[in-house]
Design a protein around this motif. Sequence first.
Motif, mmCIF file in Angstrom:
data_model
loop_
_atom_site.group_PDB
_atom_site.id
_atom_site.type_symbol
_atom_site.label_atom_id
_atom_site.label_comp_id
_atom_site.label_asym_id
_atom_site.label_seq_id
_atom_site.Cartn_x
_atom_site.Cartn_y
_atom_site.Cartn_z
ATOM 1 N N ILE A 4 0.854 -1.184 0.000
ATOM 2 C CA ILE A 4 0.000 0.000 0.000
ATOM 3 C C ILE A 4 0.893 1.238 0.000
ATOM 4 C CG2 ILE A 4 -1.702 1.315 1.309
ATOM 5 C CD1 ILE A 4 -2.830 -1.348 2.294
ATOM 6 N N ILE A 5 0.632 2.137 -0.955
ATOM 7 C CA ILE A 5 1.443 3.343 -1.132
ATOM 8 C C ILE A 5 0.586 4.563 -0.822
ATOM 9 C CG2 ILE A 5 2.705 4.718 -2.828
ATOM 10 C CD1 ILE A 5 3.190 2.074 -4.356
ATOM 11 N N ALA A 18 -6.058 12.752 0.259
ATOM 12 C CA ALA A 18 -4.974 11.782 0.421
ATOM 13 C C ALA A 18 -5.519 10.381 0.150
ATOM 14 C CB ALA A 18 -4.405 11.875 1.822
ATOM 15 N N MET A 19 -4.686 9.549 -0.464
ATOM 16 C CA MET A 19 -5.132 8.211 -0.858
ATOM 17 C C MET A 19 -4.162 7.138 -0.412
ATOM 18 S SD MET A 19 -6.329 8.961 -4.749
ATOM 19 C CE MET A 19 -8.043 9.416 -5.032
ATOM 20 N N VAL A 31 -8.059 1.887 -4.632
ATOM 21 C CA VAL A 31 -7.728 3.212 -4.107
ATOM 22 C C VAL A 31 -8.743 3.542 -3.025
ATOM 23 C CG1 VAL A 31 -7.535 5.658 -4.651
ATOM 24 C CG2 VAL A 31 -6.763 3.975 -6.310
ATOM 25 N N THR A 32 -8.254 3.895 -1.847
ATOM 26 C CA THR A 32 -9.147 4.301 -0.755
ATOM 27 C C THR A 32 -8.625 5.601 -0.156
ATOM 28 O OG1 THR A 32 -7.898 3.035 0.872
ATOM 29 C CG2 THR A 32 -9.756 1.914 -0.178
ATOM 30 N N TYR A 43 -11.721 10.299 3.483
ATOM 31 C CA TYR A 43 -12.763 10.474 2.462
ATOM 32 C C TYR A 43 -12.140 10.538 1.074
ATOM 33 C CZ TYR A 43 -16.182 12.624 -0.574
ATOM 34 O OH TYR A 43 -17.014 12.887 -1.628
ATOM 35 N N ILE A 44 -12.723 9.878 0.115
ATOM 36 C CA ILE A 44 -12.525 10.173 -1.308
ATOM 37 C C ILE A 44 -13.874 9.997 -1.989
ATOM 38 C CG2 ILE A 44 -10.062 9.607 -1.464
ATOM 39 C CD1 ILE A 44 -10.858 6.963 -2.804
ATOM 40 N N CYS A 45 -14.087 10.749 -3.053
ATOM 41 C CA CYS A 45 -15.363 10.658 -3.768
ATOM 42 C C CYS A 45 -15.296 9.541 -4.815
ATOM 43 C CB CYS A 45 -15.695 11.998 -4.418
ATOM 44 S SG CYS A 45 -14.687 12.372 -5.858
ATOM 45 N N ASN A 46 -16.382 9.329 -5.522
ATOM 46 C CA ASN A 46 -16.421 8.267 -6.537
ATOM 47 C C ASN A 46 -15.468 8.536 -7.702
ATOM 48 O OD1 ASN A 46 -18.205 6.635 -5.188
ATOM 49 N ND2 ASN A 46 -20.010 7.619 -6.088
ATOM 50 N N LYS A 47 -15.251 9.824 -8.024
ATOM 51 C CA LYS A 47 -14.284 10.129 -9.088
ATOM 52 C C LYS A 47 -12.889 9.703 -8.664
ATOM 53 C CE LYS A 47 -15.060 14.475 -9.462
ATOM 54 N NZ LYS A 47 -14.966 15.881 -9.856
ATOM 55 N N GLY A 48 -12.553 9.963 -7.424
ATOM 56 C CA GLY A 48 -11.246 9.543 -6.917
ATOM 57 C C GLY A 48 -11.114 8.032 -6.888
ATOM 58 N N ARG A 49 -12.167 7.361 -6.447
ATOM 59 C CA ARG A 49 -12.153 5.897 -6.384
ATOM 60 C C ARG A 49 -12.016 5.281 -7.788
ATOM 61 N NH1 ARG A 49 -14.337 5.438 -1.712
ATOM 62 N NH2 ARG A 49 -16.114 6.706 -2.252
#
Length: 114
Positions: A4-5, A18-19, A31-32, A43-49
């Motif tokens: 995990i990076i 941050a991911m 990606v989380t 938190y990340i949104c669906n675009k980030g995911r």
Amino acid sequence: MSKIIKSACALDCFDACAMLVTVEEGKVTKVTGDPDHPITKGYICNKGRAHVDRMYSVDRLLYPLKKNNGRFNEISWEEAIDLITQKLQLTLNQKGPQSISTYLIMDTVVFQNL
Ligand code: SF4
């Protein structure tokens, strides 16, 4: 082997979420959000995911394209950087720094007023 990076979203929102990127045998598989980030707190949104889907999409652009007479033609990275540099310099010289803004749209940088 899996690792995990720590990374950050490339979609240019002001919060730059941050991911945590899971890589298995050299391929990104998940990606989380990173819970250690003081602002986004996991938190990340669906675009980030969806970075994983975009990264390996057959529709992903891998080379610069230049539009000419309504058609896009592949050009080299050197040609693309030279072209952008020339047009940015011309715009700066003619209209000043307020004439340029950038948008990051799905890994594509668009310069206004070029
Ligand atoms: S994960 Fe979503 S909200 Fe966060 S920076 Fe990326 S696009 Fe913006």
